[in-house]
Design an enzyme around this catalytic site. Structure first.
Site, PDB file in Angstrom:
ATOM      1  N   ASP A  72       0.837  -1.205   0.000  1.00  0.00           N
ATOM      2  CA  ASP A  72       0.000   0.000   0.000  1.00  0.00           C
ATOM      3  C   ASP A  72       0.871   1.254   0.000  1.00  0.00           C
ATOM      4  O   ASP A  72       2.109   1.185   0.016  1.00  0.00           O
ATOM      5  CB  ASP A  72      -0.944  -0.061   1.210  1.00  0.00           C
ATOM      6  CG  ASP A  72      -2.296   0.571   0.948  1.00  0.00           C
ATOM      7  OD1 ASP A  72      -2.424   1.353  -0.002  1.00  0.00           O
ATOM      8  OD2 ASP A  72      -3.237   0.291   1.730  1.00  0.00           O
TER       9      ASP A  72
ATOM     10  N   ASP B 188     -10.175   3.200  -3.799  1.00  0.00           N
ATOM     11  CA  ASP B 188     -10.892   1.974  -3.430  1.00  0.00           C
ATOM     12  C   ASP B 188     -12.263   1.875  -4.110  1.00  0.00           C
ATOM     13  O   ASP B 188     -13.023   2.840  -4.154  1.00  0.00           O
ATOM     14  CB  ASP B 188     -11.110   1.924  -1.909  1.00  0.00           C
ATOM     15  CG  ASP B 188      -9.801   1.724  -1.162  1.00  0.00           C
ATOM     16  OD1 ASP B 188      -8.728   1.713  -1.795  1.00  0.00           O
ATOM     17  OD2 ASP B 188      -9.863   1.584   0.078  1.00  0.00           O
TER      18      ASP B 188
HETATM   19  C1  GLA Z   1      -6.051   1.286   1.384  1.00  0.00           C
HETATM   20  C2  GLA Z   1      -6.178   0.257   0.268  1.00  0.00           C
HETATM   21  C3  GLA Z   1      -7.273  -0.731   0.601  1.00  0.00           C
HETATM   22  C4  GLA Z   1      -6.974  -1.397   1.933  1.00  0.00           C
HETATM   23  C5  GLA Z   1      -6.812  -0.333   3.020  1.00  0.00           C
HETATM   24  C6  GLA Z   1      -6.356  -0.937   4.338  1.00  0.00           C
HETATM   25  O1  GLA Z   1      -7.174   2.092   1.423  1.00  0.00           O
HETATM   26  O2  GLA Z   1      -6.443   0.892  -0.959  1.00  0.00           O
HETATM   27  O3  GLA Z   1      -7.404  -1.690  -0.415  1.00  0.00           O
HETATM   28  O4  GLA Z   1      -5.810  -2.181   1.813  1.00  0.00           O
HETATM   29  O5  GLA Z   1      -5.866   0.649   2.642  1.00  0.00           O
HETATM   30  O6  GLA Z   1      -6.158  -0.004   5.334  1.00  0.00           O
END
Ligand code: GLA
Length: 402
Positions: free
Chosen positions: A159, A226
């Site tokens: 991430d 997301d």
């Molecule tokens: C980010 C990522 C998600 C998830 C969250 C976890 O938002 O894009 O897919 O992994 O972090 O905290």
């Protein structure tokens, strides 16, 4: 006429150079760790459980992947997302699992998952902290990659929160941010030296035009922020990703995010998501709570015709060949000469969507067989392909010559 040998060499050199160029016109240097020759498939806890992940949830989900038949349908990666780590590293600077949530640790979890014919994924972050506030890997890349390999990890989702020294928020606006490209290269190189093949999933949400360099850095790269379990989010992520097909191929894939199938959209929208993700050669990482998922959700995820399109070994994502008035036609060439066609109705009312086999790139023929991958029926056509598609829905066909 006799063509001089030098002319042939020149022609072949140009052809070879063209073959190295994606449809984007950019060279496509593939990160070659030998993995993800087709898009990864599996399950991840985050869409169903958020940061509230435990060893029990992961073990139970691994069991359910087996008993539901999803493992045998291809969903083999069991990916633990953010929330698995303890709040600090150990005295030796090593990452460690949260002792309350994962009392037996990651090595034991990998053994459990491997014993069921599955593979284990974990999550880490290329900044100073994970998005959930746990220890980041920036500056610890080699130590962490070695740790993951020693635990038997098979997949790393990496991430992009807290992206540099001094950054105390998810996006830095005070000049301390280290470019994602640089931070992802550090973990790529650390994984390459760690002695275990590990799928490398870049999660920087499409920042820095990751699709343009991602193929040389990892096996998949998120194209957007997301995905949420809403039709509006599905549409936005689809639109942002569908034009990027030229950057993807065996070894490196556009990632429009984990599936929200079973998480609150209508059954029609769930099938549209699966159709579009499979056409785009997206990773299929299920995100439903497998303990409560309904039979229809499990059956849709396991649809063998749809999965075969997603996993087609040619690895060429679909192109949008028409999109008039929100009525979309996607076409994807397949390794055996067949073509996959998705008719997607973005609008709020049912509509008939029409295309043709030749238009979709099928080889010339007097007749074609149309396999309707959702209805499970077969029909023949001399060329026209049409379906009445419900609002927000998709029809999906495999078109074969003869
Ligand atoms: C980010 C990522 C998600 C998830 C969250 C976890 O938002 O894009 O897919 O992994 O972090 O905290």
């Amino acid at each position: 006429m006799r063509v001089p040998r030098t002319a042939w060499v020149a022609v072949l050199t140009v052809l070879a150079a063209l073959a190295l160029l994606g449809a984007s016109g950019n060279p496509r240097p593939v990160y070659d760790n030998g993995l993800a020759r087709t898009p990864p498939m599996g399950w991840n806890d985050y869409n169903a459980h958020g940061l509230d992940v435990t060893e029990d949830v992961i073990r139970h989900s691994a069991d359910l992947l087996v008993t539901s038949g999803l493992r045998d349908a291809g969903y083999v990666y069991v990916n633990v997302d953010d929330g698995w780590m303890a709040g600090s590293r150990d005295a030796g600077g090593n990452l460690r699992a949260d002792p309350a949530r994962f009392p037996h640790g990651i090595r034991a979890l990998a053994d459990y998952v491997h014993a069921r014919g599955l593979r284990l994924g974990v999550y880490a972050d290329a900044g100073v902290r994970t998005c959930g506030g746990l220890p980041g890997s920036l500056g610890h890349e080699r130590q962490d990659a070695r740790q993951f390999a020693a635990w038997g990890v098979d997949y790393l989702k990496y991430d992009n929160c807290y992206a540099g020294p001094g950054c105390d928020q998810t996006s830095c606006d005070h000049g301390d941010e280290v470019a994602a490209r640089e931070r992802y290269a550090a973990m790529r190189d650390a994984l390459a030296d760690a002695g275990r093949p590990i799928v490398f999933s870049l999660c920087n949400w499409g920042a820095e035009r990751v699709w343009a360099w991602g193929p040389g850095y990892g096996n998949l790269w998120r194209t957007t922020a997301d995905l949420a379990p809403t039709y509006a989010s599905l549409l936005a992520v689809f639109h942002a990703t569908v034009g990027l097909g030229g950057y993807a191929g065996p070894g490196g894939w556009n990632d429009p995010d984990m599936l929200e199938v079973g998480n609150g959209m209508t059954a029609t929208e769930d099938r549209a998501e699966l159709s579009l993700w499979a056409a785009m050669a997206a990773p299929l990482i299920a995100g439903a709570d497998l303990a409560t998922a309904g039979a229809a959700t499990l059956a849709d995820l396991a649809n063998p015709g749809v999965i075969a399109v997603d996993q087609d070994p040619l690895g060429r994502p679909a192109r949008l060949i028409s999109a008039a008035g929100g009525l979309d036609v996607l076409a994807r060439p397949l390794a055996n000469g067949d073509v996959a066609v998705v008719l997607f109705n973005e609008t709020g009312t049912a509509a008939t969507i029409t295309t043709g086999a030749a238009r979709a790139g099928a080889p010339a023929a007097a007749r074609y067989t149309l396999h309707d991958l959702w209805a499970g029926t077969t029909a023949t056509t001399t060329g026209p392909i049409a379906a009445t598609v419900p609002a927000h829905g998709a029809a999906m066909f495999r078109v074969a010559k003869g």
